[in-house]
Design a protein around this motif. Structure first.
Motif, PDB file in Angstrom:
ATOM      1  N   ALA A  15      -5.182 -59.883 -23.325  1.00 21.54           N
ATOM      2  CA  ALA A  15      -5.988 -59.677 -24.531  1.00 21.54           C
ATOM      3  C   ALA A  15      -7.392 -59.174 -24.214  1.00 21.54           C
ATOM      4  O   ALA A  15      -8.179 -58.923 -25.134  1.00 21.54           O
ATOM      5  CB  ALA A  15      -6.074 -60.978 -25.329  1.00 21.54           C
ATOM      6  N   TRP A  16      -7.702 -59.045 -22.922  1.00 22.12           N
ATOM      7  CA  TRP A  16      -9.023 -58.594 -22.479  1.00 22.12           C
ATOM      8  C   TRP A  16      -8.831 -57.415 -21.513  1.00 22.12           C
ATOM      9  O   TRP A  16      -9.112 -57.531 -20.319  1.00 22.12           O
ATOM     10  CB  TRP A  16      -9.763 -59.733 -21.779  1.00 22.12           C
ATOM     11  CG  TRP A  16      -9.980 -60.944 -22.636  1.00 22.12           C
ATOM     12  CD1 TRP A  16      -9.113 -61.964 -22.876  1.00 22.12           C
ATOM     13  CD2 TRP A  16     -11.153 -61.247 -23.396  1.00 22.12           C
ATOM     14  NE1 TRP A  16      -9.666 -62.891 -23.711  1.00 22.12           N
ATOM     15  CE2 TRP A  16     -10.932 -62.481 -24.045  1.00 22.12           C
ATOM     16  CE3 TRP A  16     -12.393 -60.611 -23.573  1.00 22.12           C
ATOM     17  CZ2 TRP A  16     -11.880 -63.076 -24.875  1.00 22.12           C
ATOM     18  CZ3 TRP A  16     -13.339 -61.200 -24.385  1.00 22.12           C
ATOM     19  CH2 TRP A  16     -13.089 -62.415 -25.027  1.00 22.12           C
ATOM     20  N   PRO A  17      -8.400 -56.269 -21.992  1.00 26.12           N
ATOM     21  CA  PRO A  17      -8.044 -55.166 -21.096  1.00 26.12           C
ATOM     22  C   PRO A  17      -9.221 -54.582 -20.318  1.00 26.12           C
ATOM     23  O   PRO A  17      -9.007 -53.865 -19.335  1.00 26.12           O
ATOM     24  CB  PRO A  17      -7.434 -54.123 -22.043  1.00 26.12           C
ATOM     25  CG  PRO A  17      -7.992 -54.450 -23.387  1.00 26.12           C
ATOM     26  CD  PRO A  17      -8.142 -55.933 -23.408  1.00 26.12           C
ATOM     27  N   ASP A  18     -10.446 -54.892 -20.741  1.00 28.37           N
ATOM     28  CA  ASP A  18     -11.619 -54.383 -20.028  1.00 28.37           C
ATOM     29  C   ASP A  18     -12.124 -55.360 -18.970  1.00 28.37           C
ATOM     30  O   ASP A  18     -13.154 -55.114 -18.338  1.00 28.37           O
ATOM     31  CB  ASP A  18     -12.739 -54.064 -21.010  1.00 28.37           C
ATOM     32  CG  ASP A  18     -13.198 -55.276 -21.820  1.00 28.37           C
ATOM     33  OD1 ASP A  18     -12.370 -56.196 -22.011  1.00 28.37           O
ATOM     34  OD2 ASP A  18     -14.367 -55.313 -22.258  1.00 28.37           O
ATOM     35  N   ARG A  19     -11.417 -56.485 -18.759  1.00 27.49           N
ATOM     36  CA  ARG A  19     -11.815 -57.477 -17.769  1.00 27.49           C
ATOM     37  C   ARG A  19     -10.798 -57.481 -16.623  1.00 27.49           C
ATOM     38  O   ARG A  19      -9.683 -56.986 -16.774  1.00 27.49           O
ATOM     39  CB  ARG A  19     -11.918 -58.879 -18.382  1.00 27.49           C
ATOM     40  CG  ARG A  19     -12.658 -58.920 -19.703  1.00 27.49           C
ATOM     41  CD  ARG A  19     -14.113 -58.436 -19.634  1.00 27.49           C
ATOM     42  NE  ARG A  19     -14.676 -58.302 -20.964  1.00 27.49           N
ATOM     43  CZ  ARG A  19     -15.287 -59.289 -21.619  1.00 27.49           C
ATOM     44  NH1 ARG A  19     -15.415 -60.484 -21.054  1.00 27.49           N
ATOM     45  NH2 ARG A  19     -15.772 -59.082 -22.829  1.00 27.49           N
TER      46      ARG A  19
END
Length: 260
Positions: free
Chosen positions: A71-75
């Protein structure tokens, strides 16, 4: 116009949350909730170090955190450990489930070791492991996983790390942390700066971690060029017991920003 200096990513190691949870059978504190709160506060990544004895991070934590990070594709998700123990099993299964970690950090610790206390000594007694490491690094690359080698701040060792195919090195920062505030601080900072430059000269990127905290982090990042990521666990979780996860993460991000 002044060019913006790239900031250093903060990856929160949640092992100590799991260690506290494991003292009871109530499943609290929640490792995944801790990670979520850190991500919500701005942490750029989550790190776990699942040891074979599961004294802190357990196998299910590895997969639950991977699910959370979808749910956090930029992390980023960083999983670390000894690749000759259980680390590769996790990487292979995560990749097979379509949840591969972004980074694998190879650490040369023994199964019963209290905490990581040295890097790979590729030109010394660990030289026999070089070919095994080369093959496992290549396997990680085939799975789409970046590899960082946990290394002491020895400039002359960086060529050997690059020759194995590593993408990054994580500099073991405990010697700097122990010297911080004392007569040896300047010499340690110079040593780490020299190691970082030597790594970068070979084409390696540089991470750092171990005993970094709110007191010593800014000084380190001001002196050591181009650090891509710091992985911080023990001190950050200890601070969070007093300040809460969100305030703690924001303060570590402040320390990073002050170094720019």
């Amino acid at each position: 116009m002044t060019a913006m200096i790239p900031t250093t990513a903060l990856s929160v190691n949640v092992n100590k949350v799991a260690l506290l949870r494991n003292t009871r059978h109530l499943d609290i504190p929640s490792v995944t909730r801790a990670a979520m709160l850190c991500l919500q506060a701005g942490a750029q990544g989550i790190t776990v170090h699942p040891r074979p004895d599961e004294r802190h991070i357990r196998g299910r934590d590895v997969f639950e955190l991977a699910e959370l990070l979808k749910a956090w594709p930029d992390r980023e998700y960083n999983i670390e450990g000894n690749p000759f123990h259980n680390l590769m099993d996790f990487i292979r299964e995560l990749a097979g489930r379509g949840m591969r970690p972004h980074q694998a950090t190879f650490v040369p610790d023994s199964e019963g070791q209290f905490t990581s206390d040295h890097g790979w000594r590729l030109s010394d007694h660990d030289a026999k492991d070089a070919e095994r490491l080369r093959l496992l690094i290549a396997e990680c690359h085939a799975l789409g996983v970046r590899v960082s080698l946990f290394m002491d701040a020895e400039p002359q060792a960086m060529v050997a790390a690059k020759a194995l195919g590593a993408d990054r090195v994580e500099l073991y920062t405990e010697p700097y942390a122990a010297a911080h505030g004392g007569a040896g601080q300047a010499a340690q900072l110079q040593r780490f700066a020299d190691a970082a430059r030597a790594a970068q000269a070979t084409g390696l990127e540089v991470n750092a971690g171990h005993d970094l905290n709110r007191d010593n982090l800014t000084d380190f990042l001001r002196a050591v060029p181009g650090v891509k990521e710091v992985s911080i666990g023990h001190a950050l979780i200890a601070d969070a017991l007093e300040l809460g996860y969100a305030a703690t993460v924001r303060d570590y991000l402040r320390c990073i920003a002050q170094a720019r």
